[in-house]
Design an enzyme around this catalytic site. Sequence first.
Site, short mmCIF file in Angstrom:
data_model
loop_
_atom_site.label_atom_id
_atom_site.label_comp_id
_atom_site.label_asym_id
_atom_site.label_seq_id
_atom_site.Cartn_x
_atom_site.Cartn_y
_atom_site.Cartn_z
N ILE A 22 -14.81 13.63 -45.91
CA ILE A 22 -15.37 13.41 -44.58
C ILE A 22 -14.39 12.58 -43.73
CG2 ILE A 22 -17.37 12.56 -43.27
CD1 ILE A 22 -17.78 15.08 -45.19
N GLU B 182 -12.11 22.87 -41.03
CA GLU B 182 -12.89 23.57 -39.99
C GLU B 182 -12.84 25.09 -40.22
OE1 GLU B 182 -13.17 22.04 -36.13
OE2 GLU B 182 -12.68 20.00 -36.74
N SER C 257 -8.21 29.79 -43.33
CA SER C 257 -7.73 31.03 -42.70
C SER C 257 -8.53 32.24 -43.18
CB SER C 257 -6.24 31.23 -43.00
OG SER C 257 -5.47 30.33 -42.24
C1 LIG Z 1 -8.20 16.26 -44.88
C2 LIG Z 1 -9.52 16.97 -44.83
C3 LIG Z 1 -10.45 16.61 -43.87
C4 LIG Z 1 -11.72 17.23 -43.87
N1 LIG Z 1 -12.68 16.77 -42.99
C5 LIG Z 1 -13.96 17.25 -43.12
C6 LIG Z 1 -15.03 16.67 -42.35
O1 LIG Z 1 -14.82 15.77 -41.54
N2 LIG Z 1 -16.29 17.13 -42.56
C7 LIG Z 1 -16.57 18.13 -43.46
O2 LIG Z 1 -17.73 18.48 -43.60
N3 LIG Z 1 -15.57 18.70 -44.20
C8 LIG Z 1 -14.28 18.27 -44.06
N4 LIG Z 1 -13.28 18.82 -44.81
C9 LIG Z 1 -13.58 19.89 -45.74
C10 LIG Z 1 -13.00 21.24 -45.33
O3 LIG Z 1 -13.67 21.75 -44.22
C11 LIG Z 1 -13.05 22.15 -46.57
O4 LIG Z 1 -12.07 21.66 -47.48
C12 LIG Z 1 -12.78 23.60 -46.24
O5 LIG Z 1 -13.83 24.14 -45.48
C13 LIG Z 1 -12.60 24.47 -47.49
O6 LIG Z 1 -13.58 24.20 -48.43
P1 LIG Z 1 -13.14 23.89 -49.95
O7 LIG Z 1 -12.12 22.83 -49.90
O8 LIG Z 1 -14.37 23.63 -50.74
O9 LIG Z 1 -12.45 25.20 -50.45
P2 LIG Z 1 -13.17 26.47 -51.09
O10 LIG Z 1 -14.29 26.93 -50.23
O11 LIG Z 1 -13.45 26.21 -52.52
O12 LIG Z 1 -12.01 27.55 -50.98
C14 LIG Z 1 -10.94 27.67 -51.91
C15 LIG Z 1 -10.16 28.93 -51.53
O13 LIG Z 1 -11.01 30.09 -51.63
C16 LIG Z 1 -11.00 30.80 -50.39
N5 LIG Z 1 -12.29 31.44 -50.19
C17 LIG Z 1 -13.53 30.87 -50.23
N6 LIG Z 1 -14.47 31.79 -49.96
C18 LIG Z 1 -13.81 32.97 -49.73
C19 LIG Z 1 -14.22 34.29 -49.40
N7 LIG Z 1 -15.51 34.60 -49.19
N8 LIG Z 1 -13.27 35.24 -49.27
C20 LIG Z 1 -11.97 34.94 -49.43
N9 LIG Z 1 -11.52 33.71 -49.75
C21 LIG Z 1 -12.43 32.74 -49.89
C22 LIG Z 1 -10.68 29.73 -49.35
O14 LIG Z 1 -10.19 30.31 -48.15
C23 LIG Z 1 -9.65 28.90 -50.08
O15 LIG Z 1 -8.40 29.55 -50.02
C24 LIG Z 1 -12.00 18.26 -44.80
C25 LIG Z 1 -11.03 18.65 -45.73
C26 LIG Z 1 -9.81 18.02 -45.76
C27 LIG Z 1 -8.81 18.43 -46.82
#
Ligand SMILES: Cc1cc2nc3c(=O)[nH]c(=O)nc-3n(C[C@H](O)[C@H](O)[C@H](O)COP(=O)(O)OP(=O)(O)OC[C@H]3O[C@@H](n4cnc5c(N)ncnc54)[C@H](O)[C@@H]3O)c2cc1C
Length: 381
Positions: A156, A362, A365
Amino acid sequence: MSLDADTFDALLDTVRRFVADRLRPLEARVEADDAVPADVIDEMKAMGLFGLSIAEEYGGLGLTMLEEARVAIEFGRTTPAFRSAFGTNVGIGSQGLVMAGTPEQKAAWLPRIASGEVVTSFALTEPDVGSDSGSVRARAVRDGDGYRLSGTKRYITNADRADLFTVMARTSDDPGARGVSAFLVPRSLPGVTVGAPEKKMGQRGARVADVTFDDVRVPADHRLGAEGEGFKIAMRVLDRGRLHISAVCVGVAERLIADCVAYAGERRQFGKPIAEHQLIQGMIADAKTEALVARAMVLETAAAKDAGGDVVLESAAAKYFASEMVGRVADRAVQIHGGAGYIADYGIERLYRDVRLFRIYEGTSQIQQIIIARETLKRGG
Ligand SMILES: Cc1cc2nc3c(=O)[nH]c(=O)nc-3n(C[C@H](O)[C@H](O)[C@H](O)COP(=O)(O)OP(=O)(O)OC[C@H]3O[C@@H](n4cnc5c(N)ncnc54)[C@H](O)[C@@H]3O)c2cc1C
């Protein structure tokens, strides 16, 4: 509502000078300290940056999306942590309240968010819930005139500085997105704990941490919108946030291109500046072309949003293209700088690491691709 053209131009000019003269000299310090200096935060408050997109009646500047995008482009020309310092107040941390808050909720919080007195964070992601954000597991169970909130939110942004969280939690047994509601949760409530900031690849100075809610009693009047509307609110917030992030990507790309032009003009190899070698010119041309495309996408989509258009597809496309584009530009910038591009003193490797995040948060890709395809199929082309 928007500022008159002269006032907005003056604001943009002030921001441009602030970025160039005040913030850029501090970039290495922010990297070393993993913090934006407190006096800079105070100056940002005085400039009204924490309330850029909040209506004037609540003490903000009431910028349109187009105006906000233009300010975000200027902030892209320096370390992204500076923009992040006020970015959650302008964007994901406050927009749920702006879009779905009652007049009482807005009056209670927005003036202090706009002034920067209250820092906000957006808490959607969880340890087991990332891209599939409709499946949140944090729970808010009805209890008399309030809710009992439990769960952990992950990564967060600004959590360690935040006074107020917009939290998405499940209020029904419906396992899908329809069971999710949004809440305003003050950090001061008993049971709210913020973890230690994570060590990360880049964007030092913009810290992220876990936030744990342990049986936190949240008054019912802290809910945003109706029960079950939380996911919809979160998606609207992110739609807007994506445009803002795209604008930052454009600014970083433009900064990197300017750095490359300066370096290539000075650095001499084979008896002439490297800028005179056509293979270097090819990289500059590709970077400039892509940055121009992204700029046009962002500004056109922002104007369409201000005109009330449905820009879900275009916002996702702008985020997808601009975040991937700035990755390619940063890679070329390292190449044009040669060994210096790999050495910390020149700051290019720092931006190379910083921009990697734009393709992840957010909505990754891949999630943007899914939205673009879904909306294109829906629109029939
Ligand atoms: C520095 C930083 C700041 C952040 N700030 C916030 C914040 O303020 N508030 C908040 O709520 N979150 C925040 N996040 C979280 C961020 O939004 C998530 O990390 C992001 O949405 C991806 O989720 P995940 O990391 O769980 O990856 P996952 O969802 O586990 O994804 C892993 C991989 O699988 C791919 N993938 C997942 N589903 C599919 C699909 N259906 N088809 C194809 N590919 C797929 C993804 O694209 C990715 O390549 C932050 C993250 C970081 C690193």
